[in-house]
Scaffold this motif. Sequence first.
Motif, mmCIF file in Angstrom:
data_model
loop_
_atom_site.group_PDB
_atom_site.id
_atom_site.type_symbol
_atom_site.label_atom_id
_atom_site.label_comp_id
_atom_site.label_asym_id
_atom_site.label_seq_id
_atom_site.Cartn_x
_atom_site.Cartn_y
_atom_site.Cartn_z
ATOM 1 N N SER A 1 0.816 -1.466 0.123
ATOM 2 C CA SER A 1 0.137 -0.184 -0.039
ATOM 3 C C SER A 1 1.160 0.765 -0.203
ATOM 4 O O SER A 1 2.000 1.642 0.129
ATOM 5 N N ARG B 1 -0.647 2.302 -9.786
ATOM 6 C CA ARG B 1 -0.862 1.003 -9.562
ATOM 7 C C ARG B 1 -0.707 0.169 -10.918
ATOM 8 O O ARG B 1 -0.155 -1.414 -10.499
ATOM 9 N N TYR C 1 -1.229 0.141 -4.171
ATOM 10 C CA TYR C 1 -2.244 0.611 -4.229
ATOM 11 C C TYR C 1 -2.282 1.397 -3.043
ATOM 12 O O TYR C 1 -1.622 1.873 -2.080
ATOM 13 N N HIS D 1 -5.511 1.425 -0.523
ATOM 14 C CA HIS D 1 -6.283 1.316 -0.127
ATOM 15 C C HIS D 1 -5.452 -0.050 0.472
ATOM 16 O O HIS D 1 -5.000 -0.916 0.300
ATOM 17 N N ASP E 1 -5.678 -3.831 1.866
ATOM 18 C CA ASP E 1 -5.771 -5.258 0.540
ATOM 19 C C ASP E 1 -6.256 -6.142 1.259
ATOM 20 O O ASP E 1 -6.694 -7.244 1.816
ATOM 21 N N TYR F 1 -12.840 -8.296 -2.184
ATOM 22 C CA TYR F 1 -13.944 -8.085 -2.787
ATOM 23 C C TYR F 1 -14.521 -9.254 -3.306
ATOM 24 O O TYR F 1 -14.282 -9.428 -4.783
ATOM 25 N N GLU G 1 -11.103 -5.875 -13.350
ATOM 26 C CA GLU G 1 -10.661 -5.135 -12.732
ATOM 27 C C GLU G 1 -10.669 -3.642 -12.303
ATOM 28 O O GLU G 1 -10.608 -3.240 -11.489
ATOM 29 N N ASN G 2 -12.037 -3.729 -12.896
ATOM 30 C CA ASN G 2 -12.706 -1.800 -12.652
ATOM 31 C C ASN G 2 -13.974 -2.166 -11.635
ATOM 32 O O ASN G 2 -14.598 -3.314 -11.348
ATOM 33 N N LEU G 3 -13.593 -1.267 -10.437
ATOM 34 C CA LEU G 3 -14.731 -1.786 -9.373
ATOM 35 C C LEU G 3 -16.284 -0.712 -9.529
ATOM 36 O O LEU G 3 -16.650 -1.230 -9.395
ATOM 37 N N GLN H 1 -8.523 -4.486 -8.006
ATOM 38 C CA GLN H 1 -7.719 -3.780 -7.448
ATOM 39 C C GLN H 1 -6.918 -3.593 -8.421
ATOM 40 O O GLN H 1 -5.196 -3.047 -8.419
ATOM 41 N N SER I 1 -3.916 -9.340 -6.325
ATOM 42 C CA SER I 1 -2.849 -9.329 -4.974
ATOM 43 C C SER I 1 -2.813 -10.924 -4.201
ATOM 44 O O SER I 1 -3.089 -11.772 -5.684
ATOM 45 N N GLN J 1 -6.118 -11.845 -2.921
ATOM 46 C CA GLN J 1 -6.846 -12.769 -3.753
ATOM 47 C C GLN J 1 -6.636 -14.050 -4.557
ATOM 48 O O GLN J 1 -7.751 -15.066 -4.562
#
Length: 475
Positions: free
Chosen positions: A235, A266, A271, A273, A275, A278, A325-327, A350, A354, A357
Motif C-alpha cells: 500500500s 498502480r 495501491y 487502500h 489489501d 471484494y 479489474e474495475n470497481l 483492484q 494481489s 486474492q
Amino acid sequence: MNDHKCIYRYRQIWGDYSLKDGIWVSEKIKVRECTECGQTKTVSRLPTNRRSYCQPEENGDLMADAITFNCISTILRVLYQKKNSVGYRVLVQNVAQRGFSFTQIEEGITCLFQKGWLIRQEKRAGISRWEIFKLEIIPFKWPEVESTLGIRRFDRTDILTQLSLVTMENEQAPMAERLRRILSNQYEQLLSKEEGVLSVEGRTLASSRYPEKYLTIMNTLLEIYGLVKTHERISFRNLALRITGESKGLSPYKKDIEQLLGADLRGFYIYDHSDLCYVSGPFTYRIRGLKGSGKGGYPYIILTEETVAEIEIMEMPKTQILVIENLTVFEEILRRGYYERNDVIILFSQGYISQVQISFILKLLTHAQISEIFMWADPDPFGIDIFRNFSRHLEKLGVEVKPVLMDKHSCKRLRIMKPLGNADQELLISSQQEGLPEGLQQLWKYFVDSGMKGEQESFLEVLTDKELLELIPVL
C-alpha cells in the motif's frame, strides 16, 4: 525561602527498575509535590514485586510481550517523526493517543533505557519522571531504530552504491527496465556533475542541492524498483512508512513520483487502500466457528487479509470465476443480474491481482467445483499486462485464464477511445505479445496501429443487460 505558601498534592509513581535475583523489579514511590513551585519530596518508598516486561537476554537484546513491543515501536516512531528530540509530556500524550496506558508507556521507555537506546536530560534534579525535559535516541543507534521500524532509507553515499548495482542489471520486465533507465541516469549525473536532477520535459522536480526531497524521491524509486522485480504489492501508506517513517510522509511527493514514472503507481504494484478481497458468489464459509455466505451482503462482501487466511470454504455448487479489474464495472454487473446467478463467483482484482486474492482463489479451487476462470480488464496495454500477470499466477497450477471483451472487435464497439500515453507506448515496445491468447495478440496489434486505447467502464454504455449476462455462459 519561598515567597508563597506551598500547597501540596500527593501521588504515587513507579521508580526505576533494578535487577534483583535476576529479575528487573521496581518500587512504588509516594511523592509530595507543590502545585505552585513544583518542588517535590519523596515521602515513602514501598518495595514491590512489580516485574518489568522487558528483560535482558543473554545476547543483550530485550524480550518484551506483544503489547509492550508495540508500545516501544510507537515510542520510537514518535521520536523519529519529532526529529529525535521530544519532551516527556509530549511523548506520553502522543503515544497515549494511540491507545496505550501510562503504565505501558512507562514500561516501553524503561525498556529503551535498559537497551541503551535512549538518553534523557533532566530539567532539574528530582525523581519525578514528569520533570524529564526531553528524550533523545543515541545517535549511533539510529540504524537499529530504523531497522526496528522497518524503515529503509539510504543517504547520498548509500544511494550511489545502490545505483551502481542497478546499472549492472538487465531487467526484461518493462516497468523495471523503465525504472532502471531513470536510476542509471541519476547515477551518471551524480558521478559526472556531482549533482542529480530529476526532471520531466525540462521541468525540474527535485535536485540534490535540496537533499530532503531529492533523497526521499530517490529512496522511493529504489524501493519501487525492488517491488517491480519481486512482484510484491504494497500500500502507498506502508511504502511511506518504509521510506519516511510516517504514513503520510510521501503524500507531498506522490504527484512528482508519478510524473517521473509516466504512469499511475498502480502499475508498479502500489495501491492506495487496504489489501481486501471484494467478492460475491454462491458459496458458504466458516471462520472461527461462525458461518457466512458469499452473498451475505449486497451486492458483495469484503474479506480482509486475516479472514482469507483463516476462512474455510464449506459448500459451493459447480461454478465459474470472473475477475474484474474495475470497481465500477464490478458493482454494476452485480446490480444488472450477476448477483442473482448461482453459477459464477465475481471478484474485484483492484488492478493487478494481489496475493490475498490469489490465496482466496486457491481456496476456491481446492473444492474442485470451478469449471473455468475468466478475467475482464481494461482494453489497454496495462489491461493486457494485468491479464498476463494473473495468468502467470495460475498457470503454475495448470489452470487457464480466459479473457473477456479483450479483443479488437469488442474494443472497436466503444464510443469513446483515448490516445495511448507515454507509459502505454513504452509498455507496448518493451513487452512481448508471444504467449498471449489470439484475441489479445490482435488487440495488441490494434493498439500499435491505431495509437488508441479504451476503458472498461465504457462497455457499460454499449452493452445491454442481456449481453452482459451472456458474457459468462450459464452452466
